[in-house]
Design an enzyme around this catalytic site. Structure first.
Site, PDB file in Angstrom:
ATOM      1  N   LYS A   1      -7.715  -4.153   2.062  1.00  0.00           N
ATOM      2  CA  LYS A   1      -7.097  -4.328   0.754  1.00  0.00           C
ATOM      3  C   LYS A   1      -7.807  -5.429  -0.023  1.00  0.00           C
ATOM      4  O   LYS A   1      -8.882  -5.880   0.338  1.00  0.00           O
ATOM      5  CB  LYS A   1      -5.606  -4.634   0.928  1.00  0.00           C
ATOM      6  CG  LYS A   1      -4.829  -3.537   1.653  1.00  0.00           C
ATOM      7  CD  LYS A   1      -4.892  -2.191   0.947  1.00  0.00           C
ATOM      8  CE  LYS A   1      -4.050  -2.161  -0.310  1.00  0.00           C
ATOM      9  NZ  LYS A   1      -4.021  -0.802  -0.927  1.00  0.00           N
TER      10      LYS A   1
ATOM     11  N   HIS B   1     -10.641  -0.123  -5.535  1.00  0.00           N
ATOM     12  CA  HIS B   1      -9.864   0.389  -6.675  1.00  0.00           C
ATOM     13  C   HIS B   1     -10.376  -0.203  -7.988  1.00  0.00           C
ATOM     14  O   HIS B   1      -9.626  -0.781  -8.772  1.00  0.00           O
ATOM     15  CB  HIS B   1      -8.380   0.089  -6.496  1.00  0.00           C
ATOM     16  CG  HIS B   1      -7.804   0.614  -5.210  1.00  0.00           C
ATOM     17  ND1 HIS B   1      -7.810   1.955  -4.907  1.00  0.00           N
ATOM     18  CD2 HIS B   1      -7.243  -0.015  -4.146  1.00  0.00           C
ATOM     19  CE1 HIS B   1      -7.255   2.135  -3.704  1.00  0.00           C
ATOM     20  NE2 HIS B   1      -6.919   0.959  -3.230  1.00  0.00           N
TER      21      HIS B   1
ATOM     22  N   GLY C   1      -4.365  18.872   1.551  1.00  0.00           N
ATOM     23  CA  GLY C   1      -5.206  17.714   1.825  1.00  0.00           C
ATOM     24  C   GLY C   1      -4.658  16.868   2.954  1.00  0.00           C
ATOM     25  O   GLY C   1      -3.596  17.153   3.522  1.00  0.00           O
TER      26      GLY C   1
ATOM     27  N   ILE D   1       4.452   2.760  -2.863  1.00  0.00           N
ATOM     28  CA  ILE D   1       3.962   1.606  -2.104  1.00  0.00           C
ATOM     29  C   ILE D   1       2.495   1.836  -1.795  1.00  0.00           C
ATOM     30  O   ILE D   1       2.137   2.856  -1.202  1.00  0.00           O
ATOM     31  CB  ILE D   1       4.774   1.431  -0.809  1.00  0.00           C
ATOM     32  CG1 ILE D   1       6.254   1.192  -1.147  1.00  0.00           C
ATOM     33  CG2 ILE D   1       4.227   0.285   0.026  1.00  0.00           C
ATOM     34  CD1 ILE D   1       7.172   1.234   0.054  1.00  0.00           C
TER      35      ILE D   1
END
Length: 357
Positions: free
Chosen positions: A78, A96, A188, A298
């Site tokens: 993250k 991201h 997927g 989340i």
């Protein structure tokens, strides 16, 4: 013959992040092939540091990656901490940062300032564009499971990590309860995980994929108690769910789960919310009244099953870590994406970012 990679596994700064991108079992395999691996101390990582030591890894204090030798790839999952301003290493994690998400420009500017690079795990793909390592199955599984527990009134906050057997037991105890469900993107990785969790809970979901989303039947979409979106897109498309859908008179939807959490991007296919939910507050009320609608979004769902999710991800990732320095490896494609994004973007300077703060 390319140089053998040197890896530095950093501590995750997010308190709820207990996964590891590389588990001790797979670290041992890499070490046996000459890879040097350093693992930072971490009070929350689900795998004890001693297990990595037994695998042949070196150890380092929490957060010391900033001083790691320049030839080390920094491996995480993250977001990075806000400092240092300039990033000089090659970092491997989910950044991201390529679809206009909040903070994307600032992150890319830090790499540009330090001469480092982002090898984004989302863009580690094969020649056909398929991701080579992903947490998708467990993200879908946990997201759908939380929706069922919430519909039954059994979801308690704050959330805490579980083992799969415990979660499955909770799902089976109320089998059949929670209403019906629609999974978008059912073929997927994430979609398959969501469908499996729903089946465990005694719910046979309606499964939509490319054919059903090409031209949406909005009335059919609104006709389910639980809606689970697992579709992540890389370019803007017509949204799957809109505020008008939530306000429609015959809407049945009571719980929306967005596994993708692409909320700050123009590629968001569920533009009905503007912030993710958290382990502390996993549910957000989108509509009040006699027929309320709740959201679960989340952005680290698999961390609720950290052992299973980490093992599955590490099994896919670790063979590719041997090829980090190879000229023909998929990492070169991830690097090209980064270079293209930095080259085409107007990035704020460090001074501009500091002024904005």
């Amino acid at each position: 013959m390319p140089d053998v990679p040197r890896l530095w596994i950093r501590h995750e700064t997010r308190a709820s992040e207990r996964r590891a991108p590389l588990v001790p079992e797979h670290a041992a395999r890499l070490v046996s092939q000459g890879v040097q691996i350093t693992v930072e101390e971490s009070p929350q990582r689900v795998f004890p540091l001693a297990d990595y030591v037994r695998a042949g890894c070196r150890t380092a204090p929490t957060g010391s990656w900033v001083d790691a030798p320049a030839d080390h790839h920094i491996l995480g999952l993250k977001e990075l901490p806000a400092r240092p301003d300039a990033l000089r290493h090659r970092h491997i994690f989910f950044g991201h940062a390529y679809k206009g998400q909040a903070g994307a420009g600032e992150l890319l500017s830090r790499f540009a300032a330090g001469g480092g690079a982002l090898l984004d795990l989302e863009y580690l793909t094969d020649d056909a564009g398929r991701r080579l390592a992903a947490f998708g199955y467990w993200a879908g599984y946990v997201g759908a499971a939380l929706a069922v527990l919430h519909r039954r009134g059994e979801l308690c906050a704050p959330l805490s990590t579980l083992e799969r057997a415990e979660l499955d037991d909770r799902l089976r105890r109320g089998a059949g309860g929670g209403g019906d469900a629609l999974v978008i993107g059912a073929l997927g990785r994430s979609g398959r995980g969501a469908c499996d969790a729903l089946e465990t809970a005694g719910i046979s979901p309606v499964r939509w994929d490319v054919a059903e989303t090409r031209v949406l039947d909005r009335e059919a979409l609104r006709g389910h108690d639980i809606l689970v979106n697992t579709v992540l897109v890389n370019r803007p498309v017509p949204p799957f769910l809109t505020p008008e859908d939530l306000d429609a008179p015959r809407r049945r939807i009571r719980v929306v789960v967005d596994v993708t959490c692409d909320v700050t991007s123009e590629c968001n296919v569920l533009p009905v919310y503007d912030a993710t939910t958290t382990w502390e507050r996993p549910v957000l009320r989108l509509r009040e009244g006699a027929h309320p609608v709740d959201l679960i979004a989340i952005d680290n769902l698999p961390s609720l099953l950290p052992v299973e999710a980490s093992h599955a991800f590490s099994a896919e990732l670790h063979p590719h870590l041997l090829d980090l320095n190879a000229d023909d490896s998929p990492w070169k494609g991830a690097l090209r994406v980064f270079e293209d994004m930095v080259g085409s973007a107007h990035l704020p300077t460090v001074e501009e970012t500091a002024h904005a703060e």
